[in-house]
Design a protein around this motif. Structure first.
Motif, PDB file in Angstrom:
ATOM      1  N   THR A 252      16.975  -6.311   3.690  1.00  0.00           N
ATOM      2  CA  THR A 252      17.350  -5.097   4.417  1.00  0.00           C
ATOM      3  C   THR A 252      16.193  -4.600   5.268  1.00  0.00           C
TER       4      THR A 252
ATOM      5  N   ARG B 172      11.704  -5.476   6.363  1.00  0.00           N
ATOM      6  CA  ARG B 172      10.442  -6.092   5.954  1.00  0.00           C
ATOM      7  C   ARG B 172       9.959  -5.427   4.676  1.00  0.00           C
ATOM      8  N   PRO B 173       9.382  -6.191   3.779  1.00  0.00           N
ATOM      9  CA  PRO B 173       8.857  -5.542   2.584  1.00  0.00           C
ATOM     10  C   PRO B 173       7.698  -4.616   2.968  1.00  0.00           C
ATOM     11  N   LEU B 174       7.614  -3.502   2.328  1.00  0.00           N
ATOM     12  CA  LEU B 174       6.522  -2.575   2.618  1.00  0.00           C
ATOM     13  C   LEU B 174       5.224  -3.130   2.070  1.00  0.00           C
ATOM     14  N   PRO B 175       4.117  -2.751   2.670  1.00  0.00           N
ATOM     15  CA  PRO B 175       2.835  -3.294   2.195  1.00  0.00           C
ATOM     16  C   PRO B 175       2.557  -2.852   0.773  1.00  0.00           C
ATOM     17  N   LEU B 176       1.870  -3.733   0.110  1.00  0.00           N
ATOM     18  CA  LEU B 176       1.486  -3.391  -1.257  1.00  0.00           C
ATOM     19  C   LEU B 176       0.334  -2.416  -1.230  1.00  0.00           C
ATOM     20  N   SER B 177       0.243  -1.665  -2.245  1.00  0.00           N
ATOM     21  CA  SER B 177      -0.886  -0.762  -2.359  1.00  0.00           C
ATOM     22  C   SER B 177      -2.153  -1.580  -2.569  1.00  0.00           C
ATOM     23  N   ALA B 178      -3.270  -0.986  -2.171  1.00  0.00           N
ATOM     24  CA  ALA B 178      -4.551  -1.647  -2.398  1.00  0.00           C
ATOM     25  C   ALA B 178      -4.773  -1.842  -3.891  1.00  0.00           C
ATOM     26  N   TYR B 179      -4.111  -1.022  -4.666  1.00  0.00           N
ATOM     27  CA  TYR B 179      -4.318  -1.087  -6.112  1.00  0.00           C
ATOM     28  C   TYR B 179      -3.199  -1.842  -6.821  1.00  0.00           C
ATOM     29  N   GLY B 180      -2.225  -2.300  -6.040  1.00  0.00           N
ATOM     30  CA  GLY B 180      -1.162  -3.099  -6.641  1.00  0.00           C
ATOM     31  C   GLY B 180      -0.211  -2.254  -7.479  1.00  0.00           C
ATOM     32  N   ALA B 181       0.847  -2.864  -7.878  1.00  0.00           N
ATOM     33  CA  ALA B 181       1.811  -2.160  -8.708  1.00  0.00           C
ATOM     34  C   ALA B 181       1.396  -2.277 -10.165  1.00  0.00           C
ATOM     35  N   ARG B 182       2.065  -1.452 -10.952  1.00  0.00           N
ATOM     36  CA  ARG B 182       1.699  -1.438 -12.360  1.00  0.00           C
ATOM     37  C   ARG B 182       2.553  -2.463 -13.088  1.00  0.00           C
TER      38      ARG B 182
ATOM     39  N   GLU C  29      22.662  -3.234  -9.017  1.00  0.00           N
ATOM     40  CA  GLU C  29      22.107  -1.909  -8.694  1.00  0.00           C
ATOM     41  C   GLU C  29      21.362  -1.901  -7.357  1.00  0.00           C
ATOM     42  N   ARG C  30      20.897  -3.037  -6.921  1.00  0.00           N
ATOM     43  CA  ARG C  30      20.203  -3.049  -5.637  1.00  0.00           C
ATOM     44  C   ARG C  30      21.131  -3.486  -4.509  1.00  0.00           C
TER      45      ARG C  30
END
Lengths: 230, 575
Positions: A45, A47-57, A202-203
């Motif tokens: 749907t 482009r994927p949004l950029p990842l955080s500099a700290y990454g996901a948990r 769900e998505r």
């Protein structure tokens, strides 16, 4: 987006139940079966949004991997009324900071237990209109439960672990199924006729498929569900 | 020694020294100031560029830290369970298609975001879905971020994933993004950031201590530059601007530097070289002016002192010479001033000149005197009875003058005047002058013209001016019975009186064709007899006092040559 029709107007419910009961025996002989395979497609749907500099948990390393197809629900959109499914009691276990299983489907009136299998506190709460509750925090070995009295979809979270979530779909008819680990599903005792089968993720939302149920026959079909690339 | 009139008056020496020193000071100061200005400008330009570089480094660190902090903050915020639950519930409800349930979940989400907005106090806090649409927003600029608003994000491709420029409508925001994960799924992105407006530029400007301009897609989005400079910068941007260098903004040189670049946005710092120069100049100018004024004053004092030291001895020398000219006194010599070798050399040369002139003049005078004496002697020699008369009268007159205490100068005049006293007789014929018997009245009248004639003769000789009264008036008597004018008493000059007495004495003691010479004592007696009427008494008294000492010798010499008397008189004079 979705054409799922619920909740059912309460006023008409009694009439329908009466009619259904009288026809139950006759219908049984005329019913057939739907057996299908779920194919998960890919759908972007955006482009994927950029990842955080700290990454996901990411913490749920030890959690059992659940097949994505087991997160797909299938039901008859225009399900025949009159058959009230019997309530059941199931468990959604909190294990390794993960709700197991992620997706559950139950009839109205069923009770879901949330036992804590981890060494630390968990919590269960929901913000959904269908069932808003907060079962509080409780330690390992303890369990809380909630009875779902309204049909609909309920998202359940843990206040202590923000990445935990579970989905509980509550139906007021018996013509629903959840995908298995290998991607199949079966809906039994469906009165013969033409239906619209809805596969839901769900998505991805709804995917509608037309289906014809012949008496005594098993209708086989393949449902392709587009899923947003994780 | 007469000063000749010049067509143009020469300037005073002090004017020249002042002009020379002022010109020197002016040239030195100009060169100094010029060099200083050029040097300062160069140093300032380098300084400005260095400042910009330093500002860039500091700002880069500051901004990086700020963005990292903001990113960390956002990441932590995305882990808020309520936020996640609200967002996920909303998304789920939306797929299920119950609008009121979705709205409720969305309201919950908005409430969570509003709480974050209150905590962060940033320009914008927003949650956007993967399709870049606003789900909920809070903060100062929340009005620009209504739900459903499409957001353009720049800077994702740069690898600096958390440093983005969000464009909403016409406005730009510098944002950090943190994805909101739930399990493996990405629900959306939390953005927090600052609007790229003039306030942001001002904030950076106060940090970098220069003007800051935020350029988005080649257009100025925000700046601290005033209007004319802003327009110049826009022109420069259209023409293309590099990372660093200098450019003219409103015809003023500015150093510029691209401090940062993220996404489609650049942050430029510009600093006026002239402004920096002015800042330094305004501090230095009072000191430089002080130095300049001090130099001029010192130069003026030095010039005046030099002029005075140089001109004072010259002025003094000039005054001395002027005095000598006015008094006609050349016997003295000028003393060395000691001020400078050149002036002393001039004085020495002048003294030599005076000596040479003196020698020359005395030689000239001696030549004149010799000639006149020869004339007088020749005159005396016309008659044997009057031979040596002029010399004797001269000697006697000097003896009398000395007795009366005359000055050396007056004695000189007396000596020569007495020698010439009868020069007018040159025009009188021998028949009258050498007549052995008594003269007739007419003849005597002719004799009486000789003082006037003598005076006329002397008038043609310049340096005998002082001697004329002696020649002209040596026959005037105190009682007015004399000739040619019949002057009385004090009208007759002293020198003429002296010569009158000496002449009479010599006439009486000399033999004539018609009589014997009378003894000196008789002559004295006669003088005394006529004192007051024919002769001035004080002169006669002096004669009486001067003569007795030499009377015996005079008497003894009477029979011999008259030259003896002269030599006697000379001895007496030289004594």
């Amino acid at each position: 987006m979705s054409n799922l029709r619920y909740p059912i107007p309460v006023a008409g419910l009694a009439v329908c139940i009466a009619a259904a009961c009288s026809m139950a025996e006759g219908r049984a002989a005329e019913s057939g079966r739907i057996a299908g395979t779920i194919v998960l497609g890919l759908k972007r749907t955006g482009r994927p949004l950029p990842l955080s500099a700290y990454g996901a948990r990411h913490v749920a390393h030890d959690a059992a991997v659940q097949s994505e197809s087991s997160h797909v629900l299938v039901w008859l959109k225009d399900a025949p009324r009159g058959v009230k499914p019997a309530p059941v009691a199931i468990e959604v276990r909190q294990q390794d900071e993960t709700f197991m299983p992620h997706v559950s489907a139950i009839p109205v009136g069923s009770t879901v237990k949330f036992p804590n299998g981890d060494n630390y506190f968990h919590n269960v709460f929901s913000l959904s209109r269908t069932a808003s509750f907060d079962l509080g925090r409780y330690p390992r070995g303890d369990s809380r439960q909630h009875t779902f009295t309204k049909p609909g979809i309920v998202k359940v979270y843990c206040h202590l672990h923000s990445h935990m979530s579970a989905l509980i779909a509550v139906f007021d008819h018996p013509y629903f199924a959840r995908g298995t680990e290998d991607g199949t599903f079966t809906i039994a005792d469906v009165p013969a006729g033409r239906y619209t089968l809805t596969a839901w993720h769900e998505r991805a939302g709804d995917t509608d498929v037309a289906v014809v149920v012949e008496p005594g026959e098993t209708t086989r079909l393949e449902v392709v569900v587009p899923v947003i690339e994780p | 020694m007469k000063r000749r009139a010049r067509p143009r008056r020469a300037p005073r020496f002090v004017v020249r020294t002042l002009a020379a020193s002022f010109a020197t000071v002016a040239v030195v100061l100009s060169v100094m100031f010029g060099t200083l200005v050029l040097h300062t400008r160069e140093v300032v330009r380098n300084n400005v560029v260095e400042n910009l570089e330093a500002g860039q480094r500091e700002l880069a660190l500051f901004e990086k830290e700020r963005q990292q902090r903001a990113s960390l903050q956002a990441t932590v915020l995305t882990e808020a369970p309520t936020l996640k639950a609200a967002l996920d519930t909303y998304l789920t409800e939306r797929t299920v298609g119950d609008p009121s349930a979705a709205e409720q979940a969305k309201a919950t989400l908005q409430r969570e975001i509003s709480k974050l907005g209150g905590l962060l106090r940033s320009d914008i806090v927003a949650v956007i879905d993967p399709g870049r649409h606003v789900l909920a927003s809070a903060g100062v600029n929340t009005a620009l971020w209504p739900p459903g608003q499409r957001v353009r994000l720049d800077g994702e491709e740069d690898g600096v994933a958390f440093d983005l420029v969000a464009t909403v409508g016409e406005r730009q925001f510098r944002v950090v993004g943190a994805p909101i994960h739930l399990g493996d799924a990405q629900l959306g992105t939390l953005l927090t950031g600052t609007q790229l407006d003039d306030g942001y530029a001002s904030q950076l400007a106060s940090f970098a201590r220069t003007n800051i301009s935020v350029v988005v897609d080649g257009e100025i989005a925000a700046t601290t530059l005033p209007e004319p400079l802003r327009q110049s910068l826009e022109g420069a941007l259209r023409a293309g601007l590099g990372d660093t260098g200098t450019l003219l903004l409103d015809d003023e040189p500015h150093a510029f530097r691209r401090l940062q670049q993220f996404g489609n946005t650049s942050i430029y710092a510009t600093d006026s070289v002239a402004a920096a120069t002015d800042r330094i100049s305004s501090a230095a100018v009072p000191k430089l002016v002080g130095i300049a004024v001090g130099s001029v004053i010192l130069a003026a004092i030095a010039s005046l002192w030099l002029a005075r030291e140089t001109t004072e001895p010259i002025r003094k020398l000039s005054a001395d010479i002027e005095g000598m000219v006015e008094s006609n006194e050349w016997s003295q010599r000028l003393r060395a001033s000691g001020s400078s070798a050149e002036v002393d050399g001039l004085i020495t040369t002048f003294n030599k000149l005076i000596e040479a002139l003196e020698v020359s003049r005395s030689q000239t005078e001696a030549a004149y005197v010799g000639s006149i004496r020869a004339l007088a002697t020749a005159l005396d020699a016309r008659d044997t009875y009057t031979a040596g008369h002029s010399e004797r009268v001269s000697a006697l007159s000097v003896a009398l003058g000395r007795k009366m205490g005359l000055s050396p100068h007056d004695l000189d005049v007396l000596r020569l005047g007495a020698l010439l006293h009868d020069i007018g007789k040159i025009g009188i014929s021998d028949a009258i002058l050498c007549k052995p018997n008594a003269l007739t009245a007419d003849e005597f009248e002719i004799i009486k013209t000789h003082p006037t004639v003598g005076a006329q003769i002397l008038r043609s000789i310049p340096f005998l001016e002082e001697h004329i009264p002696i020649v002209e008036l040596h026959h005037e008597n105190p009682d007015g019975s004399g000739y040619p004018h019949g002057y009385r008493g004090q009208q007759i000059p002293l020198l003429a009186r002296i010569v009158h007495v000496a002449d009479a004495f010599d006439a009486m003691t000399s033999a004539r064709a018609y009589r014997q010479g009378r003894p000196a004592a008789d002559a004295m007696t006669e003088l005394w007899r006529c004192a007051g009427s024919q002769f001035h008494a004080d002169v006669v008294e002096a004669c009486g006092a001067a003569l007795p000492a030499t009377l015996a010798e005079l008497q003894a010499a009477m029979g011999n040559r008259d030259d003896n008397i002269v030599s006697f008189a000379r001895r007496a004079l030289s004594a």
